[in-house]
Write a protein that holds these residues in place. Sequence first.
Motif, mmCIF file in Angstrom:
data_model
loop_
_atom_site.group_PDB
_atom_site.id
_atom_site.type_symbol
_atom_site.label_atom_id
_atom_site.label_comp_id
_atom_site.label_asym_id
_atom_site.label_seq_id
_atom_site.Cartn_x
_atom_site.Cartn_y
_atom_site.Cartn_z
ATOM 1 N N LEU A 1 1.184 -1.994 -14.424
ATOM 2 C CA LEU A 1 0.976 -3.387 -14.032
ATOM 3 C C LEU A 1 -0.510 -3.733 -14.052
ATOM 4 O O LEU A 1 -0.900 -4.825 -14.481
ATOM 5 C CB LEU A 1 1.540 -3.637 -12.629
ATOM 6 C CG LEU A 1 3.054 -3.544 -12.456
ATOM 7 C CD1 LEU A 1 3.424 -3.843 -11.008
ATOM 8 C CD2 LEU A 1 3.765 -4.505 -13.389
ATOM 9 N N ALA A 2 -1.343 -2.812 -13.562
ATOM 10 C CA ALA A 2 -2.789 -3.052 -13.552
ATOM 11 C C ALA A 2 -3.311 -3.220 -14.974
ATOM 12 O O ALA A 2 -4.124 -4.111 -15.255
ATOM 13 C CB ALA A 2 -3.500 -1.903 -12.844
ATOM 14 N N ASN A 3 -2.839 -2.385 -15.892
ATOM 15 C CA ASN A 3 -3.244 -2.511 -17.292
ATOM 16 C C ASN A 3 -2.774 -3.827 -17.888
ATOM 17 O O ASN A 3 -3.503 -4.476 -18.640
ATOM 18 C CB ASN A 3 -2.695 -1.338 -18.106
ATOM 19 C CG ASN A 3 -3.575 -0.117 -18.044
ATOM 20 O OD1 ASN A 3 -4.531 0.003 -18.793
ATOM 21 N ND2 ASN A 3 -3.273 0.790 -17.131
ATOM 22 N N LYS B 1 6.037 1.731 -7.147
ATOM 23 C CA LYS B 1 4.744 2.389 -6.955
ATOM 24 C C LYS B 1 4.306 3.100 -8.231
ATOM 25 O O LYS B 1 3.144 3.046 -8.627
ATOM 26 C CB LYS B 1 4.859 3.395 -5.805
ATOM 27 C CG LYS B 1 3.554 4.037 -5.399
ATOM 28 C CD LYS B 1 2.700 3.070 -4.620
ATOM 29 C CE LYS B 1 1.471 3.763 -4.053
ATOM 30 N NZ LYS B 1 0.581 2.814 -3.354
ATOM 31 N N ARG B 2 5.254 3.760 -8.896
ATOM 32 C CA ARG B 2 4.909 4.498 -10.111
ATOM 33 C C ARG B 2 4.513 3.561 -11.253
ATOM 34 O O ARG B 2 3.781 3.945 -12.160
ATOM 35 C CB ARG B 2 6.094 5.373 -10.543
ATOM 36 C CG ARG B 2 6.376 6.535 -9.605
ATOM 37 C CD ARG B 2 7.171 7.627 -10.303
ATOM 38 N NE ARG B 2 8.433 7.137 -10.843
ATOM 39 C CZ ARG B 2 9.581 7.151 -10.167
ATOM 40 N NH1 ARG B 2 9.610 7.603 -8.921
ATOM 41 N NH2 ARG B 2 10.688 6.712 -10.732
ATOM 42 N N ARG C 1 -2.155 -6.028 -3.900
ATOM 43 C CA ARG C 1 -0.721 -5.783 -4.008
ATOM 44 C C ARG C 1 0.024 -6.770 -3.118
ATOM 45 O O ARG C 1 -0.402 -7.067 -2.007
ATOM 46 C CB ARG C 1 -0.387 -4.363 -3.573
ATOM 47 C CG ARG C 1 -0.999 -3.267 -4.417
ATOM 48 C CD ARG C 1 -0.687 -1.905 -3.790
ATOM 49 N NE ARG C 1 -1.151 -0.795 -4.604
ATOM 50 C CZ ARG C 1 -2.376 -0.294 -4.544
ATOM 51 N NH1 ARG C 1 -3.269 -0.831 -3.715
ATOM 52 N NH2 ARG C 1 -2.716 0.732 -5.307
ATOM 53 N N SER C 2 1.164 -7.246 -3.607
ATOM 54 C CA SER C 2 2.019 -8.104 -2.784
ATOM 55 C C SER C 2 3.460 -7.944 -3.248
ATOM 56 O O SER C 2 3.726 -7.357 -4.299
ATOM 57 C CB SER C 2 1.586 -9.571 -2.869
ATOM 58 O OG SER C 2 1.674 -10.039 -4.197
ATOM 59 N N GLU D 1 12.362 -2.217 -6.723
ATOM 60 C CA GLU D 1 12.029 -1.838 -5.356
ATOM 61 C C GLU D 1 11.791 -0.339 -5.257
ATOM 62 O O GLU D 1 12.173 0.429 -6.140
ATOM 63 C CB GLU D 1 13.169 -2.231 -4.403
ATOM 64 C CG GLU D 1 13.340 -3.721 -4.215
ATOM 65 C CD GLU D 1 14.478 -4.041 -3.258
ATOM 66 O OE1 GLU D 1 15.359 -3.185 -3.092
ATOM 67 O OE2 GLU D 1 14.469 -5.148 -2.690
ATOM 68 N N GLY D 2 11.173 0.057 -4.161
ATOM 69 C CA GLY D 2 11.061 1.471 -3.836
ATOM 70 C C GLY D 2 9.994 2.203 -4.626
ATOM 71 O O GLY D 2 9.025 1.624 -5.114
#
Length: 250
Positions: free
Chosen positions: A224-226, A218-219, A175-176, A213-214
Amino acid sequence: MWCAVALIGALIGAPATRAELPKKLLDGLASSSAKVRIVAVSNVARSKDPQARTLIEPLLADEDPAVRAAAIEGLGRVADPAALAALKRVAADQDETVQAVLKRVVPALEALVIAIYVGEAKDLSGGAFPGLADKLRKDIKSALVAKLGPGFVLIDDPTKKSYGATPINIRSITRSKDGRTSFLEVKCELTLVEMPGNMLRAALSSSAAVGVEGEISKRLEPELANDAVTACAPEVASDFVAYVKEHSRR
């Protein structure tokens, strides 16, 4: 009858080069004479033209069994495993000669099909996003089917003699953040195996990003990974295809 004999002579007397195919051989394939069609099939099969298989396959439905048998022989000479689908559709042909040729040609073409084993996928990143490894494997298989074509077959049995990918790993997920943009980088690793043991490792990575942001960022991380895996899979498959095609000397 004279026209048929004259055309046969023209077909036999001239080598079947690519430039000559449209005029001499295509006319022969569509001739009203079965003898001319048989000679034309033979010449197309020997021409090494990339369209030879698709030119010959329609004659598998010819009204004359001798032409059908010649078409099967021709497809055997072309030696393109993609013809297997068409040959299997005429497996019930009642003519004895056709059946005899089928029994010889089909196994020979089947022997040319190259088997590929797509190994199990593992997530070595800690499993923060469940299901990523299975998705990577599924996406790689889909990409391989699209890139390899009908001369190859994917199998799930690693005991067979085949090219293999074992394992397919998700090596890490990083993560970045850069201002409003959040990044998720997925690193994939593929081990290519040519039976019985030559190996080549390929490591690739793909990033997905979202400009928020925020908590919403995260949700969105599972999505994003997919996305990153979806982008990574075709690149892994491309390396796999290049390796297999080079070593199979197709």
